[in-house]
Design an enzyme around this catalytic site. Structure first.
Site, PDB file in Angstrom:
ATOM      1  CE  LYS A  22      -2.323   2.638   3.940  1.00 37.81           C
ATOM      2  NZ  LYS A  22      -1.064   3.314   4.649  1.00 37.81           N
ATOM      3  NE  ARG A  92       0.460  11.863   6.881  1.00 38.73           N
ATOM      4  CZ  ARG A  92      -0.032  13.211   7.011  1.00 38.73           C
ATOM      5  NH1 ARG A  92      -0.708  13.698   7.280  1.00 38.73           N
ATOM      6  NH2 ARG A  92       2.030  14.136   7.837  1.00 38.73           N
ATOM      7  CB  CYS A 116      -4.639   6.840  10.432  1.00 40.15           C
ATOM      8  SG  CYS A 116      -5.338   5.040   9.283  1.00 40.15           S
ATOM      9  N   PRO A 122       2.650  16.363  10.987  1.00 43.66           N
ATOM     10  CG  PRO A 122       3.954  17.211  12.545  1.00 43.66           C
ATOM     11  CD  PRO A 122       3.418  15.996  12.457  1.00 43.66           C
ATOM     12  CB  ILE A 123       3.582  18.053   5.428  1.00 40.58           C
ATOM     13  CG1 ILE A 123       2.771  18.903   5.268  1.00 40.58           C
ATOM     14  CG2 ILE A 123       2.876  16.176   5.361  1.00 40.58           C
ATOM     15  CD1 ILE A 123       1.392  19.627   3.593  1.00 40.58           C
ATOM     16  CG  ASP A 124       7.198  20.318   9.442  1.00 36.25           C
ATOM     17  OD1 ASP A 124       7.013  19.250  10.183  1.00 36.25           O
ATOM     18  OD2 ASP A 124       9.261  20.546  10.089  1.00 36.25           O
ATOM     19  CD  GLN A 125      11.661  18.584   8.664  1.00 33.73           C
ATOM     20  OE1 GLN A 125      12.491  18.406   7.699  1.00 33.73           O
ATOM     21  NE2 GLN A 125      11.354  19.556   9.548  1.00 33.73           N
ATOM     22  CG  ASP A 304       2.889   1.819   9.313  1.00 31.04           C
ATOM     23  OD1 ASP A 304       2.207   2.414   9.942  1.00 31.04           O
ATOM     24  OD2 ASP A 304       3.024   1.618   8.394  1.00 31.04           O
ATOM     25  CB  ILE A 326       6.936   6.429  14.514  1.00 29.66           C
ATOM     26  CG1 ILE A 326       7.984   5.461  14.765  1.00 29.66           C
ATOM     27  CG2 ILE A 326       6.757   7.346  12.947  1.00 29.66           C
ATOM     28  CD1 ILE A 326       9.446   6.260  14.155  1.00 29.66           C
ATOM     29  NE  ARG A 396      -7.109   5.166   4.233  1.00 30.34           N
ATOM     30  CZ  ARG A 396      -6.356   5.726   4.771  1.00 30.34           C
ATOM     31  NH1 ARG A 396      -6.464   5.197   6.301  1.00 30.34           N
ATOM     32  NH2 ARG A 396      -4.590   5.167   5.295  1.00 30.34           N
TER      33      ARG A 396
HETATM   34  N1  EPU Z   1       6.957  14.618  10.857  1.00 35.80           N
HETATM   35  C1  EPU Z   1       7.018  15.729  11.053  1.00 35.80           C
HETATM   36  N2  EPU Z   1       7.554  16.473  10.142  1.00 35.80           N
HETATM   37  C2  EPU Z   1       6.653  16.402   8.453  1.00 35.80           C
HETATM   38  C3  EPU Z   1       7.049  14.647   8.454  1.00 35.80           C
HETATM   39  C4  EPU Z   1       6.830  14.009   9.135  1.00 35.80           C
HETATM   40  O1  EPU Z   1       6.931  16.282  11.933  1.00 35.80           O
HETATM   41  O2  EPU Z   1       6.781  16.813   7.770  1.00 35.80           O
HETATM   42  C5  EPU Z   1       6.818  12.891  12.016  1.00 35.80           C
HETATM   43  C6  EPU Z   1       5.278  12.397  11.609  1.00 35.80           C
HETATM   44  O3  EPU Z   1       4.403  13.225  13.219  1.00 35.80           O
HETATM   45  C7  EPU Z   1       5.586  11.115  12.156  1.00 35.80           C
HETATM   46  C8  EPU Z   1       7.086  11.022  11.922  1.00 35.80           C
HETATM   47  O4  EPU Z   1       7.246  12.290  11.448  1.00 35.80           O
HETATM   48  O5  EPU Z   1       6.139  11.780  14.002  1.00 35.80           O
HETATM   49  C9  EPU Z   1       7.154  10.181  10.670  1.00 35.80           C
HETATM   50  O6  EPU Z   1       6.487  10.555   9.605  1.00 35.80           O
HETATM   51  P1  EPU Z   1       6.403  10.156   8.252  1.00 35.80           P
HETATM   52  O7  EPU Z   1       6.598  11.626   8.038  1.00 35.80           O
HETATM   53  O8  EPU Z   1       7.482   8.716   8.207  1.00 35.80           O
HETATM   54  O9  EPU Z   1       5.100   9.276   8.265  1.00 35.80           O
HETATM   55  P2  EPU Z   1       4.186   9.113   6.404  1.00 35.80           P
HETATM   56  O10 EPU Z   1       5.389   9.622   5.479  1.00 35.80           O
HETATM   57  O11 EPU Z   1       3.331  10.539   6.957  1.00 35.80           O
HETATM   58  C10 EPU Z   1       3.927   7.075   6.200  1.00 35.80           C
HETATM   59  C11 EPU Z   1       3.395   5.816   6.284  1.00 35.80           C
HETATM   60  C12 EPU Z   1       1.892   5.498   7.025  1.00 35.80           C
HETATM   61  C13 EPU Z   1       3.527   4.808   8.177  1.00 35.80           C
HETATM   62  C14 EPU Z   1       4.261   6.499   8.585  1.00 35.80           C
HETATM   63  C15 EPU Z   1       6.055   5.748   9.495  1.00 35.80           C
HETATM   64  C16 EPU Z   1       2.050   6.430   3.847  1.00 35.80           C
HETATM   65  C17 EPU Z   1       1.458   6.908   3.205  1.00 35.80           C
HETATM   66  N3  EPU Z   1       2.260   6.544   4.945  1.00 35.80           N
HETATM   67  O12 EPU Z   1       4.024   8.031   6.385  1.00 35.80           O
HETATM   68  O13 EPU Z   1       1.682   4.273   7.288  1.00 35.80           O
HETATM   69  O14 EPU Z   1       3.354   4.713   9.999  1.00 35.80           O
HETATM   70  O15 EPU Z   1       4.793   6.615   7.150  1.00 35.80           O
HETATM   71  O16 EPU Z   1       6.742   4.366   8.902  1.00 35.80           O
HETATM   72  O17 EPU Z   1       3.625   5.780   2.972  1.00 35.80           O
HETATM   73  C18 EPU Z   1      -0.237   2.658   7.622  1.00 35.80           C
HETATM   74  O18 EPU Z   1       0.042   2.154   6.573  1.00 35.80           O
HETATM   75  O19 EPU Z   1      -0.868   2.716   8.151  1.00 35.80           O
HETATM   76  C19 EPU Z   1       0.547   3.770   8.094  1.00 35.80           C
HETATM   77  C20 EPU Z   1       0.338   4.950   8.779  1.00 35.80           C
END
Ligand code: EPU
Length: 428
Positions: A22, A92, A116, A122-125, A304, A326, A396
């Site tokens: 996924k 997301r 979820c 956040p998406i600041d990065q 996850d 995380i 999903r």
């Molecule tokens: N984070 C920030 N700023 C950012 C981006 C992330 O502070 O700009 C923080 C997040 O809040 C979190 C950590 O960094 O605490 C890691 O977040 P990450 O960006 O790696 O997560 P993501 O890309 O939004 C993906 C998966 C998630 C999985 C996480 C961690 C997808 C679509 N989603 O999310 O999958 O939990 O990586 O491995 O790839 C799931 O499949 O159930 C799921 C939630």
């Protein structure tokens, strides 16, 4: 609206085939926007996130044909249509449209993503990366506006190791002028999968899967054919189920190296696991030892799988601590497990589990995708009938969950909810 019903206690036996990943699929589909001719992706999971993303690509003028596990995307007539509302809010991963559209059109308007609820996400990065590449980024009424005269390669250090930010920056940087360096990049297998697709499209990427990724921007990207990797989280969920209730379960179409942290923990609990190329075999487990787990970025224990693993721990002897580094508040499943008689409490970023406890069937609600998976595991372990609402979350991420579990001998079915149940569910 449907609910899931499970008659617990039955032994699982036989083999199950794992679907495509996924979290790769949701990035690979938007990545196709960057090409100038047809991209074919094979092995896709049949899950709602995939269907939504395909229809979003159609909304911007793509010709998309999704048949069985194969999608063909012709992006040649796509336009940079603003998508501030609508389906983008349903998942997301719609944030990957930002990187891909910025890369191709140098502009994008994308509503802030849904997905979820795991506490603040956040998406600041992502935005830091886009800005470093030369984009002006603003947040206007819940939508992110991105615009660049041109994208220029840059050195980007991620303050937080983020899967989404690493992939999103890669999507934009492959079309930037010059070299981009992503430092402190995430190393998840899904990142390598996306880099493989982009490389087949003509991108120049080195180091995907390590914490430094080097990208040399190119003028154009072409169509290609790609086969997705298997879903390590789906495979991990079945591994957990097999340890909980199995008497000889074969998990097929899996990359065992992607699951080393889980397999190590299951073995520590007493599980007997055999690995053979792309298959994992789990024998019957007589007694489960308690363990602690701490979720970490890859190759650490995946967040996850924390929720389904917690259900398994309720059957182990002793007291264990589950810490999620995380998502510190990814514990909404705990209240539901307690309804099923689990002895678990949440303290800060940790859940403390005491066992063994024989879970009892109950009416429970899936509040997010992996919370749903944890309740399915618990329902299969429990005495009596478990009823799970909130199925849209489970749909999903798990292809043909009911059919796959039935083929292993589980007694599980979907049932239409009554009007009264829907009303109660919506008010809860
Ligand atoms: N984070 C920030 N700023 C950012 C981006 C992330 O502070 O700009 C923080 C997040 O809040 C979190 C950590 O960094 O605490 C890691 O977040 P990450 O960006 O790696 O997560 P993501 O890309 O939004 C993906 C998966 C998630 C999985 C996480 C961690 C997808 C679509 N989603 O999310 O999958 O939990 O990586 O491995 O790839 C799931 O499949 O159930 C799921 C939630």
């Amino acid at each position: 609206m449907e609910k899931l019903k499970i008659e617990g206690g039955h032994t699982l036996k036989g083999s199950v085939r794992i679907s495509g990943a996924k979290n790769s699929a949701v990035a690979l589909i938007p990545a196709a926007i960057l090409a100038d001719s047809t991209v074919t992706i094979e092995g896709l999971p049949d899950i709602s996130d995939v269907h939504i993303l395909c229809s979003l690509l159609e909304e911007i003028g793509g010709t998309v044909s999704l048949e069985n596990d194969k999608v063909t995307i012709d992006p040649s007539k796509m336009v940079s249509m603003p998508m501030p509302n609508g389906k983008v809010k349903m998942l997301r991963a719609s944030y990957y449209l930002m990187g891909a559209m910025l890369g191709r059109f140098k502009q994008a308007v994308i509503g802030l993503p849904g997905g979820c609820h795991l506490g603040p996400r956040p998406i600041d990065q992502h935005i830091k990366g886009f800005e470093a590449l030369g984009a002006k980024v603003t947040n206007e009424q819940g939508a992110i506006y991105l615009r660049a005269d041109e994208l220029v390669g840059a050195r980007i250090y991620l303050d937080v190791v983020s899967v989404g930010a690493t992939i999103n920056i890669m999507l934009a940087a492959v079309r930037a002028k010059g070299q981009t360096l992503i430092e402190n990049a995430a190393k998840e297998p899904e990142i390598i999968d996306v880099a493989t697709l982009l490389t087949s499209m003509g991108a120049k990427i080195k180091g995907a899967g390590t914490d430094v990724i080097r990208i040399e921007g190119v003028e154009s990207l072409h169509g290609c054919q790609h086969t997705i990797i298997p879903d390590r989280i789906e495979a991990g969920t079945y591994l957990i189920l097999a340890v909980a209730k199995g008497d000889g379960v074969l998990i097929d179409n899996v990359i065992p190296q992607h699951l080393e942290s889980l397999i190590a923990k299951l073995r520590e609990m007493g599980a007997s696991i055999k690995i053979n190329d792309d298959q994992i075999f789990v024998s019957k487990v007589r007694r489960l030892e308690m363990v602690d787990i701490k979720t970490l970025v890859y190759p650490g224990f995946p967040t996850d799988l924390q929720q389904p693993f917690t259900s398994l721990l309720t059957a182990a002897e002793g007291t264990g601590i589950v810490t999620d580094t995380i998502y510190g508040s990814r514990f909404k499943h705990i209240d539901e497990l307690r309804r099923m008689s689990a002895n678990v409490k949440v303290e800060g970023r940790s859940a403390i589990v005491s066992g063994p406890v024989q879970l009892q069937g109950a009416k429970v609600k899936a509040t997010d995708l992996r919370a749903g998976a944890s309740l399915v595991v618990a329902g299969l372990m429990a005495d009596g009938i478990t009823e799970i609402t909130g199925l849209e979350h489970i749909d999903r991420g798990y292809e043909n969950l009911v059919e796959k579990l039935m083929s292993l001998g589980a007694v599980i079915w979907r049932e239409q909810m009554t009007k009264e149940e829907i009303k109660n569910f919506q008010n809860s």
